[in-house]
Design a protein around this motif. Structure first.
Motif, PDB file in Angstrom:
ATOM      1  N   GLN A 246       0.822  -1.203   0.000  1.00 46.96           N
ATOM      2  CA  GLN A 246       0.000   0.000   0.000  1.00 46.96           C
ATOM      3  C   GLN A 246       0.858   1.257   0.000  1.00 46.96           C
ATOM      4  OE1 GLN A 246      -3.119   0.038  -0.604  1.00 46.96           O
ATOM      5  NE2 GLN A 246      -3.365   2.264  -0.413  1.00 46.96           N
ATOM      6  N   LEU A 247       2.023   1.202   0.634  1.00 50.49           N
ATOM      7  CA  LEU A 247       2.927   2.349   0.640  1.00 50.49           C
ATOM      8  C   LEU A 247       3.422   2.667  -0.775  1.00 50.49           C
ATOM      9  CD1 LEU A 247       5.071   1.645   3.847  1.00 50.49           C
ATOM     10  CD2 LEU A 247       3.547   3.598   3.487  1.00 50.49           C
ATOM     11  N   THR A 248       3.540   1.635  -1.615  1.00 51.38           N
ATOM     12  CA  THR A 248       3.971   1.885  -2.995  1.00 51.38           C
ATOM     13  C   THR A 248       2.900   2.623  -3.784  1.00 51.38           C
ATOM     14  OG1 THR A 248       3.103  -0.195  -3.916  1.00 51.38           O
ATOM     15  CG2 THR A 248       5.324  -0.252  -2.964  1.00 51.38           C
ATOM     16  N   LEU A 249       1.660   2.521  -3.338  1.00 52.70           N
ATOM     17  CA  LEU A 249       0.555   3.174  -4.040  1.00 52.70           C
ATOM     18  C   LEU A 249       0.210   4.535  -3.456  1.00 52.70           C
ATOM     19  CD1 LEU A 249      -1.811   0.089  -4.419  1.00 52.70           C
ATOM     20  CD2 LEU A 249      -0.424   1.121  -6.215  1.00 52.70           C
ATOM     21  N   SER A 250      -0.145   4.559  -2.179  1.00 59.79           N
ATOM     22  CA  SER A 250      -0.648   5.802  -1.583  1.00 59.79           C
ATOM     23  C   SER A 250       0.448   6.703  -1.026  1.00 59.79           C
ATOM     24  CB  SER A 250      -1.651   5.482  -0.473  1.00 59.79           C
ATOM     25  OG  SER A 250      -1.066   4.680   0.514  1.00 59.79           O
ATOM     26  N   ARG A 251       1.708   6.235  -1.035  1.00 59.76           N
ATOM     27  CA  ARG A 251       2.821   7.093  -0.637  1.00 59.76           C
ATOM     28  C   ARG A 251       3.908   7.113  -1.704  1.00 59.76           C
ATOM     29  NH1 ARG A 251      -0.552   8.587   2.237  1.00 59.76           N
ATOM     30  NH2 ARG A 251      -0.506   8.988   4.482  1.00 59.76           N
ATOM     31  N   ALA A 252       3.591   6.519  -2.858  1.00 56.65           N
ATOM     32  CA  ALA A 252       4.530   6.495  -3.990  1.00 56.65           C
ATOM     33  C   ALA A 252       5.927   6.079  -3.559  1.00 56.65           C
ATOM     34  CB  ALA A 252       4.561   7.862  -4.688  1.00 56.65           C
ATOM     35  N   MET A 253       6.008   5.052  -2.712  1.00 62.94           N
ATOM     36  CA  MET A 253       7.319   4.586  -2.253  1.00 62.94           C
ATOM     37  C   MET A 253       8.111   4.061  -3.457  1.00 62.94           C
ATOM     38  SD  MET A 253       8.332   2.163   0.954  1.00 62.94           S
ATOM     39  CE  MET A 253       7.530   0.638   0.423  1.00 62.94           C
ATOM     40  N   PRO A 254       9.329   4.554  -3.647  1.00 63.39           N
ATOM     41  CA  PRO A 254      10.114   4.178  -4.832  1.00 63.39           C
ATOM     42  C   PRO A 254      10.294   2.662  -4.959  1.00 63.39           C
ATOM     43  CG  PRO A 254      11.135   6.011  -3.695  1.00 63.39           C
ATOM     44  CD  PRO A 254      10.046   5.508  -2.791  1.00 63.39           C
ATOM     45  N   HIS A 255      10.090   2.172  -6.166  1.00 66.83           N
ATOM     46  CA  HIS A 255      10.332   0.769  -6.480  1.00 66.83           C
ATOM     47  C   HIS A 255      10.345   0.630  -7.995  1.00 66.83           C
ATOM     48  CE1 HIS A 255       5.961   1.179  -6.707  1.00 66.83           C
ATOM     49  NE2 HIS A 255       5.982   0.165  -7.552  1.00 66.83           N
ATOM     50  N   ARG A 256      10.614  -0.548  -8.458  1.00 66.00           N
ATOM     51  CA  ARG A 256      10.569  -0.814  -9.889  1.00 66.00           C
ATOM     52  C   ARG A 256       9.764  -2.073 -10.155  1.00 66.00           C
ATOM     53  NH1 ARG A 256      14.674   2.084  -8.634  1.00 66.00           N
ATOM     54  NH2 ARG A 256      15.555   3.633 -10.052  1.00 66.00           N
ATOM     55  N   LYS A 257       8.932  -1.999 -11.176  1.00 63.21           N
ATOM     56  CA  LYS A 257       8.139  -3.156 -11.567  1.00 63.21           C
ATOM     57  C   LYS A 257       8.859  -3.893 -12.691  1.00 63.21           C
ATOM     58  CE  LYS A 257       3.630  -2.625 -11.953  1.00 63.21           C
ATOM     59  NZ  LYS A 257       2.318  -2.024 -12.330  1.00 63.21           N
TER      60      LYS A 257
ATOM     61  N   ARG B  79      10.888   4.976 -14.942  1.00 60.00           N
ATOM     62  CA  ARG B  79       9.870   5.742 -15.653  1.00 60.00           C
ATOM     63  C   ARG B  79       8.677   4.862 -16.026  1.00 60.00           C
ATOM     64  NH1 ARG B  79       7.399   7.230 -20.025  1.00 60.00           N
ATOM     65  NH2 ARG B  79       6.899   9.444 -20.322  1.00 60.00           N
ATOM     66  N   GLU B  80       8.934   3.644 -16.480  1.00 60.96           N
ATOM     67  CA  GLU B  80       7.839   2.753 -16.854  1.00 60.96           C
ATOM     68  C   GLU B  80       6.976   2.395 -15.651  1.00 60.96           C
ATOM     69  OE1 GLU B  80       6.898   1.589 -20.081  1.00 60.96           O
ATOM     70  OE2 GLU B  80       8.151   3.352 -20.402  1.00 60.96           O
ATOM     71  N   THR B  81       7.623   2.274 -14.485  1.00 63.21           N
ATOM     72  CA  THR B  81       6.869   2.009 -13.258  1.00 63.21           C
ATOM     73  C   THR B  81       5.954   3.181 -12.949  1.00 63.21           C
ATOM     74  OG1 THR B  81       8.603   0.585 -12.345  1.00 63.21           O
ATOM     75  CG2 THR B  81       7.048   1.551 -10.776  1.00 63.21           C
ATOM     76  N   ALA B  82       6.506   4.388 -13.002  1.00 60.90           N
ATOM     77  CA  ALA B  82       5.705   5.589 -12.739  1.00 60.90           C
ATOM     78  C   ALA B  82       4.561   5.712 -13.736  1.00 60.90           C
ATOM     79  CB  ALA B  82       6.592   6.829 -12.798  1.00 60.90           C
ATOM     80  N   LYS B  83       4.849   5.427 -15.003  1.00 57.00           N
ATOM     81  CA  LYS B  83       3.830   5.552 -16.049  1.00 57.00           C
ATOM     82  C   LYS B  83       2.702   4.545 -15.840  1.00 57.00           C
ATOM     83  CE  LYS B  83       3.256   5.894 -21.052  1.00 57.00           C
ATOM     84  NZ  LYS B  83       2.044   5.066 -21.106  1.00 57.00           N
ATOM     85  N   SER B  84       3.038   3.331 -15.424  1.00 56.17           N
ATOM     86  CA  SER B  84       2.005   2.312 -15.254  1.00 56.17           C
ATOM     87  C   SER B  84       0.990   2.730 -14.194  1.00 56.17           C
ATOM     88  CB  SER B  84       2.636   0.968 -14.887  1.00 56.17           C
ATOM     89  OG  SER B  84       3.200   0.995 -13.579  1.00 56.17           O
ATOM     90  N   TYR B  85       1.473   3.323 -13.096  1.00 59.14           N
ATOM     91  CA  TYR B  85       0.568   3.788 -12.045  1.00 59.14           C
ATOM     92  C   TYR B  85      -0.171   5.050 -12.462  1.00 59.14           C
ATOM     93  CZ  TYR B  85       2.804   0.490  -8.835  1.00 59.14           C
ATOM     94  OH  TYR B  85       3.263  -0.645  -8.236  1.00 59.14           O
ATOM     95  N   ALA B  86       0.545   5.931 -13.144  1.00 56.69           N
ATOM     96  CA  ALA B  86      -0.075   7.183 -13.587  1.00 56.69           C
ATOM     97  C   ALA B  86      -1.216   6.896 -14.555  1.00 56.69           C
ATOM     98  CB  ALA B  86       0.970   8.083 -14.249  1.00 56.69           C
ATOM     99  N   ASP B  87      -1.013   5.931 -15.443  1.00 52.08           N
ATOM    100  CA  ASP B  87      -2.049   5.564 -16.408  1.00 52.08           C
ATOM    101  C   ASP B  87      -3.274   4.964 -15.726  1.00 52.08           C
ATOM    102  OD1 ASP B  87      -0.485   6.465 -18.450  1.00 52.08           O
ATOM    103  OD2 ASP B  87       0.180   4.479 -19.127  1.00 52.08           O
ATOM    104  N   GLU B  88      -3.058   4.410 -14.540  1.00 46.31           N
ATOM    105  CA  GLU B  88      -4.173   3.847 -13.776  1.00 46.31           C
ATOM    106  C   GLU B  88      -4.907   4.917 -12.968  1.00 46.31           C
ATOM    107  OE1 GLU B  88      -2.404   0.824 -11.389  1.00 46.31           O
ATOM    108  OE2 GLU B  88      -1.954  -0.495 -13.091  1.00 46.31           O
TER     109      GLU B  88
END
Length: 250
Positions: A59-70, A206-215
């Motif tokens: 949940q921290l990766t979603l609602s706190r944008a905790m850095p990670h890579r998919k 960037r692709e990780t950020a884009k995947s969430y942003a697109d959602e």
């Protein structure tokens, strides 16, 4: 006399900056003798290390944008990158005293981002930017190809597919899939594929950020907006550097 003094001061400033930037580049080159100090962890490993439940880490990766890579559907996290988020969660939990995650605040930041003008830059900051751009040009071409042992070229690290898979905690087949299906940066020597680590890191981020942003995740939209702006600035700087190079040849 005053003009001569200004020119002298400018030349001294330019010389100092060049010396500092080249020294920094050389130091960084030596630091990268062994590729990336990053050690990626799975959500399960982060949970075991921090004592925070896996569902909370997710949940921290979603609602706190905790850095990670998919890596496809797999999430990997770097201990240093997540430290701030984990520490903050331990301190204030899901409360938001600084309004960092307030939806209206974030949306306002996004709306204002491209409308705002950059703050004036000092002359030494401008010069440093130009010099860094020129130094970075040396990294755009790999003049020597990968050998058996890992080598660092101009501060960049070339990995085999297996090494890239080990680094990103995945399988060689997944790396091949990222290359062929998703367009991850790579280069090829005969039939062998190689990954430039720094380019792969940036691409996956960037692709990780884009995947969430697109959602529709607004917190990752804020991150992606900044990444897109930085990419635009880099491209503009590159074009300026090319133009200066062309002009200097005439």
């Amino acid at each position: 006399m005053g003009n001569q003094l200004n020119i002298s001061s400018f030349e001294y400033l330019l010389g100092t900056i060049i010396k500092e930037e080249i020294s920094t580049s050389v130091i960084n080159l030596y630091k990268k003798q062994h590729y990336s100090s990053k050690k990626y962890l799975t959500i399960k490993e982060v949970s075991a290390m921090t004592g925070i439940g896996s569902s909370v880490v997710r949940q921290l990766t979603l609602s706190r944008a905790m850095p990670h890579r998919k890596i496809k559907s797999r999430i990997v996290l770097d201990e240093e990158e997540i430290k701030e988020t984990i520490d903050n969660y331990r301190t204030v939990g899901w409360t938001d005293p600084d309004k960092t995650w307030d939806v209206k605040t974030v949306q306002s930041e996004i709306d204002k981002f491209h409308k705002s003008k950059e703050e004036p830059k000092m002359i030494d900051e401008i010069l440093r930017k130009i010099i860094r751009e020129e130094l970075a040009c040396f990294s755009n071409e790999i003049k020597n190809y990968a050998k058996k042992d890992k080598e660092s070229y101009y501060g960049r690290t070339v990995l085999t597919i297996k090494e890239a898979a080990d680094h990103f905690r995945t399988s060689p087949s997944t790396i091949y899939s990222l290359i062929k299906e998703d367009g991850m940066p790579h280069f090829k020597i005969y039939s062998r594929h190689y990954i430039v680590l720094e380019e792969a890191e940036a691409y996956l981020w960037r692709e990780t950020a884009k995947s969430y942003a697109d959602e529709g995740n607004i917190y990752w939209q804020r991150i992606l907006q900044r990444l897109d702006w930085e990419e635009k600035e880099r491209n503009a700087a590159y074009e300026k550097a090319l133009k200066r190079l062309e002009e200097s040849t005439y």
